[in-house]
Design a protein around this motif. Sequence first.
Motif, PDB file in Angstrom:
ATOM      1  N   PHE A 404       0.835  -0.788  -0.201  1.00 40.11           N
ATOM      2  CA  PHE A 404       0.241   0.301  -0.317  1.00 40.11           C
ATOM      3  C   PHE A 404       0.240   0.887   0.084  1.00 40.11           C
ATOM      4  CE2 PHE A 404      -3.180   2.824   2.382  1.00 40.11           C
ATOM      5  CZ  PHE A 404      -3.577   3.212   1.610  1.00 40.11           C
ATOM      6  N   ASP A 405       0.871   2.117  -1.115  1.00 38.74           N
ATOM      7  CA  ASP A 405       1.967   3.137  -1.238  1.00 38.74           C
ATOM      8  C   ASP A 405       0.889   4.442  -1.582  1.00 38.74           C
ATOM      9  OD1 ASP A 405       3.854   4.446  -1.718  1.00 38.74           O
ATOM     10  OD2 ASP A 405       4.653   3.507  -3.610  1.00 38.74           O
ATOM     11  N   PRO A 406       0.547   4.916  -1.311  1.00 38.24           N
ATOM     12  CA  PRO A 406      -0.320   5.748  -1.168  1.00 38.24           C
ATOM     13  C   PRO A 406       0.143   7.203  -1.561  1.00 38.24           C
ATOM     14  CG  PRO A 406      -0.222   5.929   1.809  1.00 38.24           C
ATOM     15  CD  PRO A 406      -0.133   4.985   0.371  1.00 38.24           C
ATOM     16  N   TYR A 407       1.871   7.579  -1.154  1.00 40.37           N
ATOM     17  CA  TYR A 407       2.009   8.896  -1.389  1.00 40.37           C
ATOM     18  C   TYR A 407       3.047   8.421  -2.587  1.00 40.37           C
ATOM     19  CZ  TYR A 407       0.093   9.502   3.607  1.00 40.37           C
ATOM     20  OH  TYR A 407      -0.843   9.793   3.952  1.00 40.37           O
ATOM     21  N   ASN A 408       3.412   7.540  -3.445  1.00 39.64           N
ATOM     22  CA  ASN A 408       3.965   7.179  -4.283  1.00 39.64           C
ATOM     23  C   ASN A 408       5.207   7.131  -3.945  1.00 39.64           C
ATOM     24  OD1 ASN A 408       1.872   6.264  -6.381  1.00 39.64           O
ATOM     25  ND2 ASN A 408       1.149   8.774  -6.768  1.00 39.64           N
ATOM     26  N   ILE A 409       5.692   6.393  -2.879  1.00 46.23           N
ATOM     27  CA  ILE A 409       7.266   6.778  -2.298  1.00 46.23           C
ATOM     28  C   ILE A 409       7.872   5.307  -3.477  1.00 46.23           C
ATOM     29  CG2 ILE A 409       8.320   5.978  -0.157  1.00 46.23           C
ATOM     30  CD1 ILE A 409       6.343   7.130   1.399  1.00 46.23           C
ATOM     31  N   ALA A 410       7.366   4.272  -3.737  1.00 48.42           N
ATOM     32  CA  ALA A 410       8.109   3.066  -3.917  1.00 48.42           C
ATOM     33  C   ALA A 410       8.825   3.452  -5.411  1.00 48.42           C
ATOM     34  CB  ALA A 410       7.760   1.809  -3.743  1.00 48.42           C
ATOM     35  N   SER A 411      10.076   3.203  -5.450  1.00 49.23           N
ATOM     36  CA  SER A 411      10.630   3.265  -6.310  1.00 49.23           C
ATOM     37  C   SER A 411      12.141   2.828  -6.549  1.00 49.23           C
ATOM     38  CB  SER A 411      11.591   4.902  -6.761  1.00 49.23           C
ATOM     39  OG  SER A 411      12.224   5.207  -5.573  1.00 49.23           O
ATOM     40  N   ASN A 412      11.695   0.920  -6.250  1.00 43.66           N
ATOM     41  CA  ASN A 412      12.932   0.283  -6.492  1.00 43.66           C
ATOM     42  C   ASN A 412      12.298  -0.318  -7.102  1.00 43.66           C
ATOM     43  OD1 ASN A 412      14.240  -2.254  -4.838  1.00 43.66           O
ATOM     44  ND2 ASN A 412      15.598  -0.396  -4.636  1.00 43.66           N
ATOM     45  N   MET A 413      12.759  -1.376  -8.293  1.00 43.85           N
ATOM     46  CA  MET A 413      12.696  -2.253  -8.978  1.00 43.85           C
ATOM     47  C   MET A 413      12.381  -3.633  -7.955  1.00 43.85           C
ATOM     48  SD  MET A 413      13.949  -5.568 -10.570  1.00 43.85           S
ATOM     49  CE  MET A 413      15.481  -5.016 -10.401  1.00 43.85           C
ATOM     50  N   PHE A 414      12.401  -3.558  -6.855  1.00 34.46           N
ATOM     51  CA  PHE A 414      13.067  -5.036  -5.763  1.00 34.46           C
ATOM     52  C   PHE A 414      12.201  -5.126  -5.152  1.00 34.46           C
ATOM     53  CE2 PHE A 414      15.242  -8.568  -3.573  1.00 34.46           C
ATOM     54  CZ  PHE A 414      15.828  -9.113  -4.589  1.00 34.46           C
ATOM     55  N   LEU A 415      11.630  -4.432  -4.698  1.00 28.74           N
ATOM     56  CA  LEU A 415      10.491  -3.518  -3.725  1.00 28.74           C
ATOM     57  C   LEU A 415       9.035  -4.087  -4.888  1.00 28.74           C
ATOM     58  CD1 LEU A 415       8.767  -2.939  -0.798  1.00 28.74           C
ATOM     59  CD2 LEU A 415       9.292  -0.533  -2.370  1.00 28.74           C
ATOM     60  N   ASP A 416       9.151  -3.243  -5.725  1.00 23.70           N
ATOM     61  CA  ASP A 416       8.441  -3.331  -6.409  1.00 23.70           C
ATOM     62  C   ASP A 416       7.638  -5.016  -6.673  1.00 23.70           C
ATOM     63  OD1 ASP A 416       6.046  -3.185  -8.364  1.00 23.70           O
ATOM     64  OD2 ASP A 416       6.855  -2.721 -10.106  1.00 23.70           O
ATOM     65  N   LYS A 417       9.164  -5.832  -7.540  1.00 22.90           N
ATOM     66  CA  LYS A 417       8.514  -7.343  -7.831  1.00 22.90           C
ATOM     67  C   LYS A 417       8.290  -8.260  -6.881  1.00 22.90           C
ATOM     68  CE  LYS A 417       9.326  -6.010 -12.485  1.00 22.90           C
ATOM     69  NZ  LYS A 417       7.801  -6.070 -12.943  1.00 22.90           N
ATOM     70  N   SER A 418       8.730  -7.670  -5.349  1.00 20.76           N
ATOM     71  CA  SER A 418       8.470  -8.460  -3.596  1.00 20.76           C
ATOM     72  C   SER A 418       7.706  -8.512  -3.777  1.00 20.76           C
ATOM     73  CB  SER A 418       9.590  -7.623  -2.877  1.00 20.76           C
ATOM     74  OG  SER A 418      10.945  -7.686  -3.310  1.00 20.76           O
ATOM     75  N   CYS A 419       5.803  -8.003  -3.995  1.00 18.98           N
ATOM     76  CA  CYS A 419       5.094  -7.868  -3.745  1.00 18.98           C
ATOM     77  C   CYS A 419       4.021  -8.346  -4.546  1.00 18.98           C
ATOM     78  CB  CYS A 419       4.893  -6.284  -2.835  1.00 18.98           C
ATOM     79  SG  CYS A 419       5.697  -5.158  -2.375  1.00 18.98           S
ATOM     80  N   ASP A 420       3.031  -8.925  -4.483  1.00 18.07           N
ATOM     81  CA  ASP A 420       2.383  -9.700  -5.631  1.00 18.07           C
ATOM     82  C   ASP A 420       1.160  -8.637  -6.054  1.00 18.07           C
ATOM     83  OD1 ASP A 420       2.546 -12.870  -4.855  1.00 18.07           O
ATOM     84  OD2 ASP A 420       2.406 -11.878  -2.422  1.00 18.07           O
ATOM     85  N   TYR A 421       0.500  -6.789  -4.635  1.00 19.11           N
ATOM     86  CA  TYR A 421       0.527  -6.876  -5.287  1.00 19.11           C
ATOM     87  C   TYR A 421       0.625  -5.428  -4.851  1.00 19.11           C
ATOM     88  CZ  TYR A 421      -4.437  -9.837  -6.327  1.00 19.11           C
ATOM     89  OH  TYR A 421      -4.076 -10.812  -7.647  1.00 19.11           O
TER      90      TYR A 421
END
Length: 444
Positions: A404-421
Motif C-alpha cells: 500500500f503506497d498512498p504517497y508514491n514513495i516506492a521507486s525501487n524495482m526490487f521492492l516492487d517485484k517483491s510484492c504481489d499487489y
Amino acid sequence: MPYRKFLVIGEVFVDFHLDKKQGNENLVRLGGIFHALRALSALEMDFSFAYYAPAYLKNDIKKFGKDILGASEIYSLGVVDSAPNIFLIDHSDESEQQIYTNILCQQAVYNENLSIENILNSCSPTDILIFPGRFKVDEFLNRIDKSKYKIHIDVNYDSDNISILNGVQTIFLSTSTDSYKELFQCDTNKKLINTFSKYSIEQLIVKENRGGSWGYDFNKNCEYEASAQVCDNSTISVGVGDVFNVAYLFKSFDDNSNNLAFASWVAAEYAQFFSFNKFKQNVMLIKSKKENFVALHGVRVPWFTRPQYPIYMAAPDFNYINSTLFDNLIAALKYHHFIPRLPIRENGQVSNSSAEKDKEEVYFKDLNLLDTCKLMIASLLTNDQGTLVEIGYYKKAGKPIILFDPYNIASNMFLDKSCDYYCHTINDVINAVFFVVNGMIHNG
C-alpha cells in the motif's frame, strides 16, 4: 418462463455523493427503491411500484419511473413531510463503512395516500418486493394475503422487527449492514439457519459483499453459494445489493447457485456505471449469454472464513506519525470481517534508547506474529526501514504481500517485484485482500 409482475414497495430518496463527481458537480440521483427499479427495467420485467416520498419529488419520480424505466403503474402510498429524504453519502465504493446521513430523518412524518389493498387490486402482481423503512411495514404485511403473492423482503433497511417475516418467501440480508451485525449475531451459518428456522420462510439469501453470496432453502434443507465479481473500476456500491435482489429473483436458472452467480454479474455492472443506459446495455449482454457468464469463477471468501486469515500490518505505526490513513485501512479490514494484526500496538514500540533486552523481546514477538499471519499488507507511510525488512522476510517465507503506497514513495524495482499487489488506494487494497484470500482458499 411463467408470467411474473413485481410490485416494489418502499421509500424514494435522493442520493447525494459527497466523494464522487460527475464533471464539476457531485453525483446525485434518485435512490431508495429506484436502485431495484433500474434493475427490473434493465432485465425487461413487468413492474409497478408504490412509494413514500416528499411531495417535491413527485414529478421526478413519475418522469423517471414511467418515461425512462417503463413502470406499468406508479402509486403514492404516502407523503413524507418535515424531512427531505436526502442521503449524504461518503465512502461510496464501500472500501470501508459507508457513511449515510439521512437529513432530518428523525422528524419525518408519514401521511398515507392509498391503502395497500387498493394498490394490490389495481396492479395484480405475482411478486412483492419490500424494502422496509420507517413506515409501518408490519401493518402492510398483516393486510396482505400471503397465500396470493410471493413476498420478498430486504430486512437491511430500518427494520428491527423480524417477527414480520412469517409467511415470506425470500429474506435478503447483507453482512455490510448494522442490522446483520446487531440482530443476527451469529458466528456460523448453522446458527443463522437456526435463527430463521423459527419463521415460515422459504429461502434466506445472505450477501457477503465482495466475498460472494450464500443461500439456504428451508423447504429442501440445503445450502447454496456463488462467487462475487470484483471489478477494479467499481466505484459506487450504493444500491448494488438492491440490484442483486432483483437479479436473483429474476430466476434465470432452475439452479439457485447459478441464480446467485447471475445476480453477482448484474450487481457488478451496477457498481461500475452511473449511467442507466450503459448499465442496461451491459445487463442485456449478460442476460443473452448468461450460461457463459455464470460459468466464470469470481471471488468466494465466505464471511465466517475471513477471520481465519489474519493479516500482518507492516507499517511505521509509531505514536509520532500521523496514522489517520493507516487507521482508516484498519477500519476497512475490520468492516469486511478480516483481522488485522498490529505488531507495534500489540507487542510494543521501542526506540534507540530502549534496553537491548526490550528490543530483543519485541523483535522475537514480531517474528512470531509474522509467522502466525497468512498475508501481509505493507503500508509505506514513510520510507521506513523496518517495513522494508519485513517485506523481505515475508517474501523469503513465500507468503503473499500487498504493498500500500498512498504517497508514491516506492521507486525501487526490487521492492516492487517483491510484492504481489501494488496499491495506491484503500479500495484497491481491500480488493487485493479478497483476491489473495480467495486464491489461498481455492488454490491452496
